[in-house]
Design an enzyme around this catalytic site. Structure first.
Site, mmCIF file in Angstrom:
data_model
loop_
_atom_site.group_PDB
_atom_site.id
_atom_site.type_symbol
_atom_site.label_atom_id
_atom_site.label_comp_id
_atom_site.label_asym_id
_atom_site.label_seq_id
_atom_site.Cartn_x
_atom_site.Cartn_y
_atom_site.Cartn_z
ATOM 1 N N LYS A 228 -6.734 3.903 9.447
ATOM 2 C CA LYS A 228 -5.812 3.904 10.581
ATOM 3 C C LYS A 228 -6.246 4.854 11.699
ATOM 4 C CE LYS A 228 -1.657 1.927 8.628
ATOM 5 N NZ LYS A 228 -0.240 2.094 8.239
ATOM 6 N N ARG A 262 -2.240 1.947 -0.361
ATOM 7 C CA ARG A 262 -2.518 0.630 0.242
ATOM 8 C C ARG A 262 -3.798 0.763 1.066
ATOM 9 N NH1 ARG A 262 -1.711 -1.838 4.993
ATOM 10 N NH2 ARG A 262 -1.259 -4.096 4.971
HETATM 11 N N1 LIG Z 1 4.046 -0.617 3.245
HETATM 12 C C1 LIG Z 1 3.153 -0.655 4.247
HETATM 13 N N2 LIG Z 1 2.791 -1.846 4.783
HETATM 14 C C2 LIG Z 1 1.892 -1.839 5.798
HETATM 15 N N3 LIG Z 1 1.406 -2.868 6.526
HETATM 16 C C3 LIG Z 1 0.572 -2.332 7.440
HETATM 17 S S1 LIG Z 1 -0.240 -3.289 8.633
HETATM 18 C C4 LIG Z 1 -1.397 -2.184 9.333
HETATM 19 C C5 LIG Z 1 -2.520 -1.911 8.389
HETATM 20 O O1 LIG Z 1 -3.148 -0.844 8.585
HETATM 21 O O2 LIG Z 1 -2.788 -2.736 7.520
HETATM 22 C C6 LIG Z 1 -1.956 -2.803 10.554
HETATM 23 C C7 LIG Z 1 -1.767 -2.131 11.736
HETATM 24 C C8 LIG Z 1 -2.264 -2.700 12.900
HETATM 25 C C9 LIG Z 1 -2.940 -3.915 12.879
HETATM 26 C C10 LIG Z 1 -3.111 -4.582 11.656
HETATM 27 C C11 LIG Z 1 -2.627 -4.009 10.485
HETATM 28 N N4 LIG Z 1 0.484 -0.992 7.327
HETATM 29 C C12 LIG Z 1 1.338 -0.676 6.296
HETATM 30 C C13 LIG Z 1 1.725 0.588 5.720
HETATM 31 O O3 LIG Z 1 1.285 1.690 6.109
HETATM 32 N N5 LIG Z 1 2.643 0.522 4.693
#
Ligand SMILES: Nc1nc2[nH]c(S[C@@H](C(=O)O)c3ccccc3)nc2c(=O)[nH]1
Length: 284
Positions: A228, A262
Site C-alpha cells: 500500500k 491480507r
Molecule cells: N479487509 C480488508 N479488505 C481490503 N480490500 C482492500 S482493496 C485495496 C488493496 O490493497 O487490495 C486496494 C486499494 C486500491 C486499489 C485496489 C485495491 N484493502 C483491504 C484491507 O486493507 N482490508
C-alpha cells in the site's frame, strides 16, 4: 475466545497467524495492474493459476474483490460486480480447500457468493450499504468489518481525526453492535482498521503502532497493508518494490496482535509469520 474460528464448513486456529491471498479481479487493481482482468473480462484460468500458487505457498484464505476501492475510483455496477466475482468464488470454492473470502459491500454479491461457497464476507464498508447487514445475517457466514472514512472517491481528500486509533475503535464497536442487532453473533466478527482508507500516512503509521489497542474489542484482527501507499511513502518506492517494507509491516502487525494478514506475497509473508510465531510462542 475459543481456539478455532468457524468459516462456514471450515475452521482455522486462532493461535496461529493466517495468510490471506489477494485476488483482485478488477481492471485497475493497483498492485498487479489488473492482470487477472483482461479484455473486459476475468481471466479465470489466470485466477486459478494465481490461487493455486498462493495455496501452495500456505494461504489459508483467498480474498476475491470485484470493485476497485482505489482512491478516486468510480463505483462499479451491481451486475458488473456479480459477473466478476461470483464465478471466481464458485471456481475457487470447488477447486481449493481454503476459506474463500468475498470482498464486497453489495447485498446481492454477498448472497450469491455465499450460495456458491464463500466462507467469509469481507466488507470495506462494514455492512453499511442498503441491505448488506440483513444479507450477511441471512448467510450465517462470518464477517470482516473494516473502517473507512468517507468513500473511495473522496476518502483521501483531507482525512482528519481527533484521535485516529480511538475513533477507528469506536466505529468498529458501533458496527459490531449493528451486526449483533441483526443476529450476527459477535464470535463471527473479525475487525480491520482499514489501512489507506481515509487516512494520511501519519494516521496509518499510528494505527499500526497502536494496533494492540484494538484487541480490547474482543475480536480477531485482520490487517491489509501489503504494497500500500503508506509503504511507498516511507520508502519512496513504487508498488513492485514494496515487498520488504510490506514484510516489515506484516511482522509488526503480528507482534501487535493481528491474526490474518491480507497480502499479495504469500510465501514471503508465511516465512515472516512463522518466525514471528516462533518468537512469540517461545516460553521458559
Ligand atoms: N479487509 C480488508 N479488505 C481490503 N480490500 C482492500 S482493496 C485495496 C488493496 O490493497 O487490495 C486496494 C486499494 C486500491 C486499489 C485496489 C485495491 N484493502 C483491504 C484491507 O486493507 N482490508
Amino acid at each position: 475466545m475459543s481456539s478455532r474460528f468457524r468459516f462456514g464448513t471450515r475452521e482455522l486456529p486462532l493461535d496461529t497467524p493466517q495468510v490471506m491471498g489477494i485476488l483482485n479481479v478488477t481492471p485497475d487493481s493497483f498492485s498487479d495492474g489488473g492482470q487477472l482482468y483482461q479484455g473486459g473480462r476475468v481471466a479465470l484460468d489466470d485466477v486459478l493459476r494465481r490461487a493455486s500458487a498462493m495455496v501452495e505457498a500456505g494461504a489459508t484464505l483467498l480474498d476475491v474483490g470485484g470493485e476497485s476501492t482505489r482512491p478516486g475510483a468510480d463505483p462499479v455496477s451491481e451486475q458488473q460486480e456479480l459477473d466478476r466475482v461470483v464465478p471466481v468464488v464458485e471456481a475457487l470454492s470447488a477447486e481449493f480447500d481454503v476459506v474463500v473470502s468475498v470482498d464486497t459491500s453489495t447485498a446481492s454479491v454477498i448472497q450469491h457468493s455465499a450460495a456458491v461457497g464463500a466462507g467469509l464476507i469481507n466488507d470495506v464498508r462494514a455492512l453499511q450499504r442498503h441491505g448488506a447487514l440483513e444479507a450477511a445475517a441471512a448467510t450465517g457466514l462470518p464477517v470482516c468489518l473494516m473502517h473507512m472514512q468517507g468513500q473511495p472517491r473522496n476518502m483521501q481528500d483531507a482525512p482528519e481525526y481527533r484521535d485516529v486509533v480511538t475513533q477507528v475503535a469506536e466505529f468498529l464497536e458501533q458496527r459490531m453492535q449493528a451486526c449483533t442487532n441483526v443476529g450476527i453473533d459477535a464470535t463471527q466478527l473479525i475487525l480491520d482498521p482499514g489501512f489507506g482508507f481515509g487516512k494520511t500516512l501519519e494516521h496509518n503509521l499510528l494505527l499500526l503502532q497502536r494496533l494492540d489497542q484494538l484487541q480490547c474489542l474482543g475480536a480477531p484482527l485482520l490487517v491489509g497493508i501489503s504494497r500500500k501507499s503508506m509503504i511507498g511513502a516511507v520508502l519512496d518506492k513504487e508498488v513492485d518494490e514494496r515487498l520488504y517494507g510490506s514484510l516489515a509491516a506484516a511482522a509488526l502487525a503480528l507482534v501487535k496482535g493481528a491474526w490474518i494478514l491480507r497480502v499479495h506475497d504469500v510465501a514471503a509473508t508465511q516465512d515472516v509469520a512463522k518466525v514471528c510465531q516462533a518468537v512469540m510462542r517461545a516460553d521458559v
